[in-house]
Scaffold this active site. Sequence first.
Site, PDB file in Angstrom:
ATOM      1  N   HIS A  96      -9.361  -7.162   3.041  1.00 45.17           N
ATOM      2  CA  HIS A  96      -8.164  -6.320   3.070  1.00 45.17           C
ATOM      3  C   HIS A  96      -7.327  -6.507   1.797  1.00 45.17           C
ATOM      4  O   HIS A  96      -6.810  -5.534   1.222  1.00 45.17           O
ATOM      5  CB  HIS A  96      -7.341  -6.660   4.321  1.00 45.17           C
ATOM      6  CG  HIS A  96      -6.103  -5.855   4.478  1.00 45.17           C
ATOM      7  ND1 HIS A  96      -6.112  -4.535   4.862  1.00 45.17           N
ATOM      8  CD2 HIS A  96      -4.798  -6.185   4.304  1.00 45.17           C
ATOM      9  CE1 HIS A  96      -4.873  -4.078   4.920  1.00 45.17           C
ATOM     10  NE2 HIS A  96      -4.056  -5.065   4.581  1.00 45.17           N
ATOM     11  N   PHE A 102       0.822  -1.206   0.000  1.00 43.26           N
ATOM     12  CA  PHE A 102       0.000   0.000   0.000  1.00 43.26           C
ATOM     13  C   PHE A 102       0.861   1.265   0.000  1.00 43.26           C
ATOM     14  O   PHE A 102       0.468   2.286  -0.557  1.00 43.26           O
ATOM     15  CB  PHE A 102      -0.927  -0.015   1.223  1.00 43.26           C
ATOM     16  CG  PHE A 102      -1.997   1.029   1.188  1.00 43.26           C
ATOM     17  CD1 PHE A 102      -3.188   0.804   0.517  1.00 43.26           C
ATOM     18  CD2 PHE A 102      -1.824   2.242   1.834  1.00 43.26           C
ATOM     19  CE1 PHE A 102      -4.189   1.765   0.481  1.00 43.26           C
ATOM     20  CE2 PHE A 102      -2.815   3.217   1.809  1.00 43.26           C
ATOM     21  CZ  PHE A 102      -4.002   2.976   1.128  1.00 43.26           C
ATOM     22  N   ILE A 113      -0.882 -11.522  -0.472  1.00 39.10           N
ATOM     23  CA  ILE A 113      -1.455 -12.867  -0.493  1.00 39.10           C
ATOM     24  C   ILE A 113      -2.846 -12.810   0.125  1.00 39.10           C
ATOM     25  O   ILE A 113      -3.018 -12.269   1.220  1.00 39.10           O
ATOM     26  CB  ILE A 113      -0.548 -13.854   0.275  1.00 39.10           C
ATOM     27  CG1 ILE A 113       0.852 -13.878  -0.368  1.00 39.10           C
ATOM     28  CG2 ILE A 113      -1.176 -15.254   0.292  1.00 39.10           C
ATOM     29  CD1 ILE A 113       1.902 -14.615   0.439  1.00 39.10           C
ATOM     30  N   PHE A 162       4.953  -2.224 -12.471  1.00 41.59           N
ATOM     31  CA  PHE A 162       4.151  -2.906 -11.455  1.00 41.59           C
ATOM     32  C   PHE A 162       4.659  -4.328 -11.268  1.00 41.59           C
ATOM     33  O   PHE A 162       4.448  -5.194 -12.111  1.00 41.59           O
ATOM     34  CB  PHE A 162       2.680  -2.923 -11.879  1.00 41.59           C
ATOM     35  CG  PHE A 162       1.766  -3.551 -10.872  1.00 41.59           C
ATOM     36  CD1 PHE A 162       1.343  -2.830  -9.772  1.00 41.59           C
ATOM     37  CD2 PHE A 162       1.323  -4.854 -11.020  1.00 41.59           C
ATOM     38  CE1 PHE A 162       0.488  -3.396  -8.836  1.00 41.59           C
ATOM     39  CE2 PHE A 162       0.472  -5.433 -10.095  1.00 41.59           C
ATOM     40  CZ  PHE A 162       0.053  -4.700  -8.998  1.00 41.59           C
TER      41      PHE A 162
END
Length: 153
Positions: free
Chosen positions: A88, A57, A82, A113
């Site tokens: 979340h 994040f 994962i 990415f």
Amino acid sequence: MAIITGNLVATELKFGIVCARFNDFINDKLLSGAIDTLVRHGASESDIDTAWVPGAFEIPLVAKKMAESGKYDAVICLGTVIRGSTTHYDYVCNEAAKGIGAVSLQTGVPVIFGVLTTENIEQAIERAGTKAGNKGSECALGAIEMVNVLKGL
């Protein structure tokens, strides 16, 4: 008609890498794969800087700072998310992907990415240097190619 392609020569290019600490047992392998590939294609280790962040994040902010600094030809973002038993996972994956993509468009710097988004640990391990190759290495190749494509425009 012009056809513009990017070669895979990294000589004299500078790379920033943003790597998440969370799931570092996977991310260490992605990072090693990326650095090894950059060096094999001509980059000097002294032209590769790595910034560690807490998790996926947090990657976009540091990637943006690196891209805006003018010091790097490309920024490679590495991490692993994962799936767990809550939502979340979805929020982290979506925001990391959107943020990383936005940085590239906002700055004009290739921002690659390389965040694995997997259903389980086994899938992550497979993508960090076993059955499915090393996604860090693949991202390094993408970074080199994108820098050289942009130079050809």
